[in-house]
Write a protein that holds these residues in place. Structure first.
Motif, mmCIF file in Angstrom:
data_model
loop_
_atom_site.group_PDB
_atom_site.id
_atom_site.type_symbol
_atom_site.label_atom_id
_atom_site.label_comp_id
_atom_site.label_asym_id
_atom_site.label_seq_id
_atom_site.Cartn_x
_atom_site.Cartn_y
_atom_site.Cartn_z
ATOM 1 N N ALA A 36 30.655 68.241 -27.921
ATOM 2 C CA ALA A 36 29.806 67.648 -28.959
ATOM 3 C C ALA A 36 30.574 66.673 -29.846
ATOM 4 O O ALA A 36 31.793 66.761 -30.003
ATOM 5 N N HIS A 38 31.164 65.993 -33.332
ATOM 6 C CA HIS A 38 31.090 66.593 -34.658
ATOM 7 C C HIS A 38 31.615 65.617 -35.711
ATOM 8 O O HIS A 38 32.423 64.735 -35.395
ATOM 9 N N ALA A 109 27.506 72.307 -28.941
ATOM 10 C CA ALA A 109 26.995 71.751 -30.199
ATOM 11 C C ALA A 109 27.120 72.721 -31.359
ATOM 12 O O ALA A 109 27.272 72.296 -32.516
ATOM 13 N N ALA A 142 23.520 69.885 -40.248
ATOM 14 C CA ALA A 142 23.539 70.823 -39.122
ATOM 15 C C ALA A 142 24.308 72.087 -39.472
ATOM 16 O O ALA A 142 23.860 73.207 -39.188
ATOM 17 N N ALA A 290 20.394 70.045 -30.333
ATOM 18 C CA ALA A 290 21.363 69.187 -29.658
ATOM 19 C C ALA A 290 20.672 68.221 -28.715
ATOM 20 O O ALA A 290 19.555 68.476 -28.239
ATOM 21 N N ARG A 309 22.463 67.100 -32.803
ATOM 22 C CA ARG A 309 23.886 66.810 -32.589
ATOM 23 C C ARG A 309 24.094 66.261 -31.178
ATOM 24 O O ARG A 309 23.700 66.873 -30.194
#
Length: 315
Positions: A36, A38, A109, A142, A290, A309
């Motif tokens: 993911a 981030h 995610a 998130a 996600a 995400r």
């Protein structure tokens, strides 16, 4: 091999060729399944994070779901720079096999943002028991939404979520939080937070914003009678790296201020709790929003800064 490569500080990653990682002592080569994007990855890649190496070109990415040579799906991370997890292959030391039924995209995610609140919640439970009331500053992101779910999963009775945006706060309320809207006016925000506290200090505060939002929270807490201990955990600094802490707050009650992040967490305990958290995701006790993108579409995924995400998958 192909990878997402950041060539210079501040540049967006590009889909380019990058040298193969080498399996040195204690390492194994695994294949990317899902990784993911981030906020910490963006910050580290820019060179502005306290853990940035300043080494370019580099492959960003801090954690991933990968496949080992025998076909096992594992969660992994902590790749030695300049390699990262946004690559077809990576050399890794620590691996955690995923349980049957785990969704690699959801795990990729959810671990980073979810563990940011899970660790302080678990630490508080170990040291002081399950908190009765948790206040989350920056609840609409998130990580904030997962913090609400984490608190509920641990049996927290009352969750107060502080953030911006009427629609986002409605979504958070649906997760089980009482919500407080802030505007950036410190005094008004302090009054709004104080009204939500209603004369009782929270057992635990999880702060993803810091800066002015933290100062409003400090002001509100200082005005609440010192009827209980409060642990305040600084997790993120979206607003600012600096926040002024009033001396009167520190002297008027049992007040513990600490941070949670790379360097402040026992990584052995962290990795053990990752296994617990993967199971929570797999069991559907926390839900992760996600969106998957093939690694070759890194430019599109990197530009997706709002909404679900973004997760890079092999391909």
């Amino acid at each position: 091999m192909k990878a997402a490569v950041v060539t210079t500080a501040g540049a967006a990653p590009e889909y380019l060729d990058f040298p193969e990682p080498q399996a040195g002592p204690g390492l194994q080569i695994v294949d990317l399944v899902a990784s993911a994007i981030h906020p910490i990855v963006r910050h580290k890649a820019s060179g502005k994070h306290y853990s940035s190496t300043g080494q370019y070109p580099l492959v960003p990415g801090v954690d991933a779901v990968a496949r080992t040579a025998d076909g096992t799906l594992v969660y992994t991370g902590e790749i030695e720079a300049p390699w990262g997890t946004y690559a077809e292959r990576m050399a890794v030391a620590l691996t955690l096999p995923l349980p049957d039924g785990a969704d690699p995209v959801a795990v990729a995610a959810g671990i980073n943002p979810g563990m940011s609140s899970w660790m302080p919640l678990i630490t508080h439970k170990d040291e002081h028991g399950t908190p009765d009331t948790v206040m989350i500053i920056g609840v609409t992101g998130a990580a904030g939404g997962l913090a609400v779910q984490n608190a509920r999963a641990l049996g927290v009775r009352r969750v107060i979520g502080v953030g911006r945006g009427v629609d986002d706060l409605k979504r958070v309320a649906g997760l089980g939080a009482e919500t407080v809207e802030i505007t950036g006016d410190k005094d008004a925000d302090a009054a709004a937070i104080g009204a939500a506290l209603d004369g009782k200090s929270p057992d635990l505060v999880l702060d993803f914003l810091w800066g002015g939002a933290a100062e409003s929270a400090f002001q509100a807490l200082a005005d609440v009678p010192g009827n209980g201990a409060t642990s305040y955990v600084e997790i993120g600094s979206v607003i600012s790296e600096q926040a002024a802490v009033p001396a009167s707050l520190l002297r008027s009650r049992p007040f513990r201020l600490r941070g949670s992040g790379i360097g402040s967490v026992d990584m052995r305990r962290y990795f053990a709790e990752v296994g617990v958290y993967v199971q929570l995701i797999t069991d559907g006790k926390v839900e992760v929003d996600a969106q998957a993108y093939p690694l070759s579409r890194i430019s599109e995924a990197w530009a997706a800064t709002a909404g679900p995400r973004p997760v890079l998958i092999a391909g």
